[in-house]
Design an enzyme around this catalytic site. Structure first.
Site, mmCIF file in Angstrom:
data_model
loop_
_atom_site.group_PDB
_atom_site.id
_atom_site.type_symbol
_atom_site.label_atom_id
_atom_site.label_comp_id
_atom_site.label_asym_id
_atom_site.label_seq_id
_atom_site.Cartn_x
_atom_site.Cartn_y
_atom_site.Cartn_z
ATOM 1 N N ARG A 1 -0.052 8.693 4.427
ATOM 2 C CA ARG A 1 0.322 8.815 3.014
ATOM 3 C C ARG A 1 -0.872 8.510 2.110
ATOM 4 O O ARG A 1 -1.071 9.145 1.073
ATOM 5 C CB ARG A 1 1.480 7.875 2.680
ATOM 6 C CG ARG A 1 2.157 8.260 1.354
ATOM 7 C CD ARG A 1 3.305 7.335 1.019
ATOM 8 N NE ARG A 1 4.154 7.027 2.130
ATOM 9 C CZ ARG A 1 5.138 7.808 2.574
ATOM 10 N NH1 ARG A 1 5.345 8.977 1.994
ATOM 11 N NH2 ARG A 1 5.878 7.431 3.600
ATOM 12 N N VAL B 1 0.824 -1.208 0.000
ATOM 13 C CA VAL B 1 0.000 0.000 0.000
ATOM 14 C C VAL B 1 0.858 1.256 0.000
ATOM 15 O O VAL B 1 0.569 2.232 -0.712
ATOM 16 C CB VAL B 1 -0.944 -0.020 1.220
ATOM 17 C CG1 VAL B 1 -1.649 1.328 1.386
ATOM 18 C CG2 VAL B 1 -1.980 -1.142 1.065
ATOM 19 N N ASP B 2 1.932 1.280 0.794
ATOM 20 C CA ASP B 2 2.755 2.480 0.909
ATOM 21 C C ASP B 2 3.395 2.836 -0.423
ATOM 22 O O ASP B 2 3.373 3.998 -0.847
ATOM 23 C CB ASP B 2 3.836 2.244 1.974
ATOM 24 C CG ASP B 2 4.188 3.514 2.739
ATOM 25 O OD1 ASP B 2 3.515 4.543 2.542
ATOM 26 O OD2 ASP B 2 5.129 3.476 3.550
ATOM 27 N N ASP B 3 3.992 1.855 -1.107
ATOM 28 C CA ASP B 3 4.601 2.129 -2.407
ATOM 29 C C ASP B 3 3.558 2.528 -3.439
ATOM 30 O O ASP B 3 3.788 3.430 -4.251
ATOM 31 C CB ASP B 3 5.369 0.898 -2.899
ATOM 32 C CG ASP B 3 6.763 0.828 -2.306
ATOM 33 O OD1 ASP B 3 7.669 1.463 -2.844
ATOM 34 O OD2 ASP B 3 6.936 0.131 -1.291
#
Length: 516
Positions: free
Chosen positions: A332, A256-258
């Site tokens: 983010r 999810v972060d990338d």
């Protein structure tokens, strides 16, 4: 760790998909090794007796902690009585399994080993090794050897080659990286360049078709999109694929972060107006929304990977058995959703905002799961909240700014050590670094304090410490792998985050010099 674990159905509370992706990719190869018991003869006098707590007695000691700390100090943990009960259950199961292992009756062993082999082989396709991270990769090599793969076999040789690619040779020294981060670094660098405005004497404003570097980065990032199902689909079967991984190749494990960072970068570059880029962003946003956890936050690789009883497995000494929601990832994601026009009127955003409100510490800070530590978590929580229209004038958020100002070093910078994961009372304390100073300045800018004294002193620190070549260099670790266990040095953190911080302060203040 009997390999029969891999046969447990997904409705079973202790199946392999209830542990984090990184634990899963280590668990399966180790289960193969447990069943096959490969051995390597060693010369007399050599051994690993120092690993025993008491070499004379050779008695193992259970070292895992009382609860999983990955989600931070305010994460919900089992009640003490429940924790003790689960510990007893797993220790009893461990004793029973060891007794069973000494018997000849293992009717599912062959089937389990075949299933484990298939599982490994499927995850070695389109990947820089199993999970594309060193512990899983090296154990996969051992497991393949134990399953009968011989030297010269293409599958085994490629697995070994991927481990060797992590080596950095410096003279007579070999250092081993845990993994590579090209997608993450490219997305952050591209986003930062797009935000930083025209470069004097450059080809044109970054973020436009006149900037060939960003156009190339855009095309490369778009080509890395993962359009196939992976382990994440076990708990999220209805969602369509459309995410990005951390490494060059890791098709089973987008995160999810990338995905959020790549979508932010693609959306910031003018070429995003192209239909191909816009469709890629839409797929990424849809996938991220489908991965929202029941508590309103987002985690890395899996959905609702929060069965806390599993942290009491006797082998859970790395304290990262689960992949629970994280404040920095959730922040983010909110930053991305805000850029896409979503606000607190939208259900997913409203739930995520409440998650961050619930996870804020009493002093105003947020725990940082993937960066060291409270300065990181606070920065990205605030950026996300601001992006979706949350008023940061509220006292609870301005308290974060007060906390940051109170922990500014005498030199004008900020620093925080990895010791804060073991002792939260040391939060916000440490030698100043460029990356952590940038995070603090970005947080203050989000709070509307870009012209406040603390932010000005932080900017002055960055300007004063910038080397002649333009690239700051940080000594201490500022990236987190497993809190309390394993940390990372991202060499570009000390470059693109200071540039982003200075750019955002300039935008907030208007034209004019950044210095005093």
């Amino acid at each position: 760790l009997p390999p029969e674990l891999i046969l447990l159905p997904t409705w079973c509370p202790f199946n392999i998909y209830e542990v984090s992706a990184w634990s899963r990719t280590i668990l399966v190869p180790l289960a193969v090794l447990y069943a096959t018991r490969p051995s390597v003869p060693i010369p007399l006098g050599f051994g690993v007796d120092e690993l025993w707590a008491d070499p004379a007695r050779r008695v193992s000691v259970i070292t895992n902690r009382s609860s999983d700390g990955a989600a931070g100090p305010r994460a919900v943990a089992p009640r003490p009585l429940a924790a003790a009960a689960w510990r007893r259950v797993f220790l009893a199961a461990d004793v029973w399994l060891k007794v069973w292992e000494r018997t000849a009756w293992k009717p599912w062993r062959r089937r389990a080993l075949r299933a484990a082999e298939r599982w490994l082989l499927e995850r070695l396709v389109d990947a820089d090794g199993l999970g594309a991270i060193y512990p899983a990769m090296v154990n996969a090599v051992f497991a393949l050897k134990a399953l009968g793969y011989q030297d010269g076999d293409p599958i085994l040789e490629r697995a070994i080659h991927e481990v060797e690619r992590l080596e950095i040779v410096e003279g007579e020294t070999i250092r081993v990286q845990p993994c590579c981060s090209p997608v993450w670094d490219t997305a952050l660098a591209a986003y930062t360049l797009a935000e930083s405005g025209p470069v004097p004497g450059g080809p044109g404003p970054p973020g436009t078709g006149d900037d060939p570097a960003l156009a190339r980065a855009n095309r490369w990032l778009r080509a890395q999109e993962i359009r196939r199902y992976g382990d994440w689909a076990v708990k999220n079967p209805a969602a369509a694929p459309g995410g990005w991984a951390f490494e060059f190749l890791n098709a089973q494990y987008p995160d999810v972060d990338d995905t959020a960072m790549v979508a932010l970068a693609l959306g910031r570059v003018t070429e995003a107006a192209s239909p191909e880029t816009e469709r890629a962003i839409q797929r990424g946003v849809a996938w991220i929304l489908s991965m929202q956890n029941r508590d309103g936050g987002w985690s890395s690789f899996d959905k609702n990977n929060d069965r806390r009883a599993l942290t009491y497995f006797p082998f859970a000494d790395h304290n990262a058995m689960l992949d629970p929601s994280a404040s920095d990832i959730t922040g983010r994601v909110l930053e991305l959703l805000g850029r896409r026009g979503m606000t607190g009127r939208d259900g997913p955003v409203r739930r995520a905002v409440q998650f961050l409100r619930d996870r804020q510490e009493p002093d105003g800070a947020w725990f940082g799961r993937w960066g060291v530590n409270y300065v990181y978590g606070s920065c990205f929580a605030l950026r996300g909240l601001k992006a979706v229209g949350e008023s940061l004038d509220q006292p609870r958020y301005q308290q974060t700014g007060d906390w940051l100002a109170a922990h500014q070093n005498a030199d004008g910078g900020w620093g925080e050590t990895i010791a804060t994961y073991d002792d939260p009372s040391r939060r916000g304390q440490g030698t100043s670094t460029a990356a952590q100073t940038a995070w603090a300045v970005m947080a203050l800018a989000a709070l509307g304090r870009a012209s406040a004294q603390a932010a000005r002193r932080g900017v002055e620190y960055l300007l004063r410490t910038q080397p002649a070549d333009g690239a700051w260099v940080d000594g201490p670790w500022t990236g987190t792998g497993f809190p309390g266990v394993f940390y990372l040095r991202y060499h570009l953190y000390s470059v693109y985050f200071p540039l982003l911080a200075l750019s955002e302060v300039r935008q907030a203040r208007g034209s004019g010099p950044l210095g005093p």
